[in-house]
Design a protein around this motif. Structure first.
Motif, PDB file in Angstrom:
ATOM      1  N   VAL A 141       0.853  -1.186   0.000  1.00  0.00           N
ATOM      2  CA  VAL A 141       0.000   0.000   0.000  1.00  0.00           C
ATOM      3  C   VAL A 141       0.893   1.241   0.000  1.00  0.00           C
ATOM      4  O   VAL A 141       1.817   1.340   0.801  1.00  0.00           O
ATOM      5  N   ASP A 142       0.605   2.172  -0.919  1.00  0.00           N
ATOM      6  CA  ASP A 142       1.318   3.445  -0.942  1.00  0.00           C
ATOM      7  C   ASP A 142       0.694   4.339   0.124  1.00  0.00           C
ATOM      8  O   ASP A 142      -0.380   4.917  -0.080  1.00  0.00           O
ATOM      9  N   LEU A 143       1.356   4.424   1.268  1.00  0.00           N
ATOM     10  CA  LEU A 143       0.774   5.138   2.410  1.00  0.00           C
ATOM     11  C   LEU A 143       0.631   6.633   2.173  1.00  0.00           C
ATOM     12  O   LEU A 143      -0.196   7.278   2.807  1.00  0.00           O
ATOM     13  N   GLU A 176       3.604  -1.696  16.932  1.00  0.00           N
ATOM     14  CA  GLU A 176       4.838  -1.157  16.365  1.00  0.00           C
ATOM     15  C   GLU A 176       5.073  -1.597  14.928  1.00  0.00           C
ATOM     16  O   GLU A 176       5.407  -0.789  14.075  1.00  0.00           O
ATOM     17  N   GLY A 177       4.887  -2.868  14.652  1.00  0.00           N
ATOM     18  CA  GLY A 177       5.100  -3.357  13.292  1.00  0.00           C
ATOM     19  C   GLY A 177       4.153  -2.721  12.297  1.00  0.00           C
ATOM     20  O   GLY A 177       4.544  -2.342  11.192  1.00  0.00           O
ATOM     21  N   LYS A 178       2.900  -2.580  12.684  1.00  0.00           N
ATOM     22  CA  LYS A 178       1.889  -2.004  11.790  1.00  0.00           C
ATOM     23  C   LYS A 178       2.113  -0.504  11.577  1.00  0.00           C
ATOM     24  O   LYS A 178       1.840   0.015  10.503  1.00  0.00           O
ATOM     25  N   LEU A 179       2.565   0.186  12.600  1.00  0.00           N
ATOM     26  CA  LEU A 179       2.664   1.642  12.515  1.00  0.00           C
ATOM     27  C   LEU A 179       4.032   2.148  12.064  1.00  0.00           C
ATOM     28  O   LEU A 179       4.158   3.331  11.737  1.00  0.00           O
ATOM     29  N   THR A 180       5.034   1.288  12.012  1.00  0.00           N
ATOM     30  CA  THR A 180       6.379   1.726  11.631  1.00  0.00           C
ATOM     31  C   THR A 180       6.377   2.360  10.243  1.00  0.00           C
ATOM     32  O   THR A 180       6.887   3.465  10.055  1.00  0.00           O
ATOM     33  N   ARG A 181       5.807   1.680   9.252  1.00  0.00           N
ATOM     34  CA  ARG A 181       5.772   2.218   7.882  1.00  0.00           C
ATOM     35  C   ARG A 181       4.955   3.506   7.817  1.00  0.00           C
ATOM     36  O   ARG A 181       5.319   4.452   7.123  1.00  0.00           O
TER      37      ARG A 181
END
Length: 189
Positions: A141-143, A176-181
């Protein structure tokens, strides 16, 4: 030095003037912090979904039970970092509308919650799948196309994360893993 360690080890909030870390600078001055009434209304704290065909978010009345945060507690680090990054969004970031993917978070986070559900199940059955559907998995996904400002954008998302981390006590490390990107994308914008 002995008096400082007793303050830090104590379960009671320290008295006197506090520094930014919450430790007493002048522990023997004998004054206690005085509560100051909020100048913000409850309606200002809760995101409201745009009225173009969507329902309004439920705004609790004063008589309803509202979560009370410990005034001596600290906001979770991940929530604080996310709040800071959102505050620094450049004006070129568009305002979210009802059709944006983050608009799902523009309602009261309690609507996602089941108070009878154990924390592990909240993460496994609701939070993880919801975040994965919005933020993607890996780099699929292009955030930059997801990030939008406002109650139907990052503000609503922050309200959702804040509720589940600071109120419902979902462990930060799970996010943390989900929000890092997402946080990396926010830094780049």
């Amino acid at each position: 030095m002995a008096s400082n360690s007793s303050i830090i080890d104590s379960e009671d909030p320290p008295t006197g003037v506090l520094d930014v870390e919450g430790y007493a600078i002048y522990p023997d001055c004998g004054t206690k912090p005085t509560p100051v009434p909020s100048t913000v209304t409850l309606a200002q704290l809760l995101p409201v979904v745009a009225s173009s065909g969507s329902q309004q978010a439920h705004i609790p009345t004063e008589s309803e039970d509202l979560p009370v945060l410990d005034p001596w507690g600290k906001e979770a680090a991940i929530v604080s970092e996310l709040r800071d990054l959102i505050a620094k969004l450049p004006p070129t970031v568009l305002e979210a509308g009802p059709a944006d993917v983050l608009a799902i978070f523009g309602k009261d986070p309690k609507s996602f919650d089941d108070l009878e559900m154990p924390l592990e199940d909240i993460w496994e059955t609701m939070m993880n799948p919801t975040l994965k559907s919005i933020l993607g998995w890996g780099n699929n996904v292009d955030l930059a196309t997801v990030i939008r400002r406002g109650a139907l954008g990052m503000d609503g998302f922050l309200h959702f994360i804040n509720y589940f981390v600071d109120i419902r006590k979902v462990p930060e490390f799970l996010l943390e893993g989900k929000l890092t990107r997402l946080m990396e994308a926010l830094r780049i914008l």
